[in-house]
Design a protein around this motif. Sequence first.
Motif, PDB file in Angstrom:
ATOM      1  N   VAL A 248      -8.654  34.789  17.517  1.00 10.74           N
ATOM      2  CA  VAL A 248      -8.059  35.164  16.219  1.00 10.74           C
ATOM      3  C   VAL A 248      -7.636  36.628  16.246  1.00 10.74           C
ATOM      4  CG1 VAL A 248      -8.467  35.366  13.749  1.00 10.74           C
ATOM      5  CG2 VAL A 248      -9.429  33.420  15.022  1.00 10.74           C
ATOM      6  N   THR A 249      -8.508  37.479  16.791  1.00 11.24           N
ATOM      7  CA  THR A 249      -8.186  38.903  16.907  1.00 11.24           C
ATOM      8  C   THR A 249      -6.993  39.106  17.833  1.00 11.24           C
ATOM      9  OG1 THR A 249     -10.513  39.461  16.601  1.00 11.24           O
ATOM     10  CG2 THR A 249      -9.105  41.167  17.514  1.00 11.24           C
ATOM     11  N   ALA A 250      -6.997  38.392  18.970  1.00  8.06           N
ATOM     12  CA  ALA A 250      -5.895  38.533  19.923  1.00  8.06           C
ATOM     13  C   ALA A 250      -4.581  38.085  19.301  1.00  8.06           C
ATOM     14  CB  ALA A 250      -6.197  37.728  21.190  1.00  8.06           C
ATOM     15  N   LEU A 251      -4.606  36.969  18.541  1.00  2.00           N
ATOM     16  CA  LEU A 251      -3.394  36.471  17.904  1.00  2.00           C
ATOM     17  C   LEU A 251      -2.874  37.448  16.852  1.00  2.00           C
ATOM     18  CD1 LEU A 251      -1.336  34.204  17.528  1.00  2.00           C
ATOM     19  CD2 LEU A 251      -2.921  33.141  15.886  1.00  2.00           C
TER      20      LEU A 251
ATOM     21  N   LEU B  45      -8.207  45.800  24.571  1.00  2.00           N
ATOM     22  CA  LEU B  45      -7.149  46.695  25.024  1.00  2.00           C
ATOM     23  C   LEU B  45      -6.750  46.388  26.474  1.00  2.00           C
ATOM     24  CD1 LEU B  45      -8.365  50.038  23.428  1.00  2.00           C
ATOM     25  CD2 LEU B  45      -6.378  48.695  22.751  1.00  2.00           C
ATOM     26  N   ASP B  46      -7.739  46.085  27.320  1.00  2.00           N
ATOM     27  CA  ASP B  46      -7.412  45.737  28.713  1.00  2.00           C
ATOM     28  C   ASP B  46      -6.539  44.482  28.775  1.00  2.00           C
ATOM     29  OD1 ASP B  46      -8.779  47.884  29.621  1.00  2.00           O
ATOM     30  OD2 ASP B  46     -10.564  46.793  30.268  1.00  2.00           O
TER      31      ASP B  46
ATOM     32  N   LYS C  94       1.371  30.504  20.744  1.00  2.00           N
ATOM     33  CA  LYS C  94       1.182  29.083  20.512  1.00  2.00           C
ATOM     34  C   LYS C  94      -0.112  28.586  21.150  1.00  2.00           C
ATOM     35  CE  LYS C  94       3.593  24.666  21.100  1.00  2.00           C
ATOM     36  NZ  LYS C  94       4.818  23.996  21.625  1.00  2.00           N
ATOM     37  N   GLN C  95      -0.390  29.077  22.377  1.00  2.00           N
ATOM     38  CA  GLN C  95      -1.628  28.672  23.055  1.00  2.00           C
ATOM     39  C   GLN C  95      -2.865  29.220  22.335  1.00  2.00           C
ATOM     40  OE1 GLN C  95      -0.820  30.157  26.992  1.00  2.00           O
ATOM     41  NE2 GLN C  95      -0.034  28.171  27.725  1.00  2.00           N
ATOM     42  N   LEU C  96      -2.733  30.435  21.808  1.00  2.00           N
ATOM     43  CA  LEU C  96      -3.862  31.006  21.057  1.00  2.00           C
ATOM     44  C   LEU C  96      -4.137  30.202  19.795  1.00  2.00           C
ATOM     45  CD1 LEU C  96      -3.188  34.851  21.386  1.00  2.00           C
ATOM     46  CD2 LEU C  96      -5.081  33.581  22.392  1.00  2.00           C
TER      47      LEU C  96
END
Length: 787
Positions: A738-741, A710-711, A776-778
């Motif tokens: 993966v979670t962030a993407l 969340l931060d 794209k970077q992720l």
Amino acid sequence: MERGKMAEAESLETAAEHERILREIESTDTACIGPTLRSVYDGEEHGRFMEKLETRIRNHDREIEKMCNFHYQGFVDSITELLKVRGEAQKLKNQVTDTNRKLQHEGKELVIAMEELKQCRLQQRNISATVDKLMLCLPVLEMYSKLRDQMKTKRHYPALKTLEHLEHTYLPQVSHYRFCKVMVDNIPKLREEIKDVSMSDLKDFLESIRKHSDKIGETAMKQAQQQRNLDNIVLQQPRIGSKRKSKKDAYTIFDTEIESTSPKSEQDSGILDVEDEEDDEEVPGAQDLVDFSPVYRCLHIYSVLGARETFENYYRKQRRKQARLVLQPPSNMHETLDGYRKYFNQIVGFFVVEDHILHTTQGLVNRAYIDELWEMALSKTIAALRTHSVYGFPVNQLFDMLLEIRDQYSETLLKKWAGIFRNILDSDNYSPIPVTSEEMYKKVVGQFPFQDIELEKQPFPKKFPFSEFVPKVYNQIKEFIYACLKFSEDLHLSSTEVDDMIRKSTNLLLTRTLSNSLQNVIKRKNIGLTELVQIIINTTHLEKSCKYLEEFITNITNVLPETVHTTKLYGTTTFKDARHAAEEEIYTNLNQKIDQFLQLADYDWMTGDLGNKASDYLVDLIAFLRSTFAVFTHLPGKVAQTACMSACKHLATSLMQLLLEAEVRQLTLGALQQFNLDVRECEQFARSGPVPGFQEDTLQLAFIDLRQLLDLFIQWDWSTYLADYGQPNCKYLRVNPVTALTLLEKMKDTSRKNNMFAQFRKNERDKQKLIDTVAKQLRGLISSHHS
């Protein structure tokens, strides 16, 4: 001259007459003017009269005109006022008409209401009269209903009393009603029905005690044997050492501790089940084995109906017939020892019943009747023994048989105690035992070995940490041990063998019977957290009491625990297993409760508003967790800490799944802000230390994955994340790309759904480009990680 004077005189006379006629016309009613005018025409001077009349009319016209001229202005004013009054009168008329119309309209409803009120008053009077009548009839109907219920439940003697009250007290008050006449006609039939049913019960009773007289006699024989053993103990007491004294104390404990949870005997037509008598501390008497109520009931009923003598004659006649059947030995009695035993048991059972009847009824049987039957029994018994007596029966085979059925008997005891434990656990309230006085405190401590100095110092009222099933289960284990001991008393076994048998049976009781009962309670669907917590506390105290059970067995068998072949009790394992199962059930139960709260979550993932407080469902969930962990006060610290950590981890995992679930296709920064408030509420709960024993922020680590994710999104700190990814001290170490993407994909194109930001379209385009670049970077990080 004279003629002239005469003419003048006539003229004056005529003028006076005319004047008179004119006055008469002026003053006379129109209906009576005919004769007056006739007198004018009868004369010859009617022409002159007409002249006078015309003159008089002109005079009156002048007077009228004069008067009208005088009153003309007043007349005009009056007409003007009258015209005004006519307008007002018309308005008043219209108002009166309108008022009348409204009054008629309103009055119509009033008339209808009055008519309804009239009907209601009539109904009220009818209802009042009906209630008065029913108040007279209700006691009769209630008594009759009570009578039918008593008949249905076979309470015939109370039914007879009710019938008497109904007939002499209640029915005379309403005798003029037809249903009362039907009741009056049924009363003799009901009396006969009560009489017949009570006699039928008596016949069943007589038949039952005839069939079971051998059981009754066997029990009486055991009583005599028990009394003989007691006399022997009293005689041998001075020669018994300290160890034997401990054994006696153990017997005394079981004599005084009779738990209400022991299974109740079942009734079978007046005879109670005596097959489990080997398990009881004391052999019951005839009044405990036989339900004599059919005899007493039938005696009372026949006495009330004035037929006591008939009943006495019938009872004595039937019992004489049964006595002859009992005293007639079977043809093969001499072939087995059981044949003799059953024969004597039947005779003893018959006279035990008759002796009880003699002492509990007034005159149903008397001493002379008993003596007569006894003389007959003596003569027939002596004759039977002279015919069938055989001496020298070997009894070794009987002892061998008892040893063979020892395991079967142990299984029977285990089944019986399984029911006892089930009843204890089902009836327990799973709440600490409250005590309000020293006497109550000593009673509990006397039933279960418990000592707590801190609890002793506390003032009354106070509570034991365990619930009632702890002392009940403990005492039932001791009763089981005593039941095993009773079976082995006359088997000519050594003390070591008896001790070994008792310990093995007790281990089966603990590891199989009691363990299964505890596991069944723990696995019940409707069991709550409070009950599970109490089970953990209870099993902890029962585990500590196992050493006292060891001492108890040692005292009653007189075999020291240091003996080489002594079997150890496995109670601690049983209670540990039950406690672990309860702990696992607590963890599962807590997670299920959390899932139920999470089902109430209703996030608006497309909201643009920034919230300022946590969601209601989460506030309620945190309040539930606080109250739940407050109940864990008496639990071992490790259990409470594990439950708390498990709940927090499950909550964090569930929130992460809620955020990333496939159904949430898009979300806004406002939705993430609201979600962040909920996670902060969880972190605040973790910091508050709901369960003592955690070091610093250990509990908060359960939410670290959510916090870093969340931060990252709220602060939009992608440069730091992408630059430091893979380093040990990375700020967002717990954020999986993966979670962030996945979450980033949900935030793409959300602004296009809202036209409010049309003027910022360029900024939005820049933001979308940034999101695409980060995505794209992720993907590159994910690909490199997999490669």
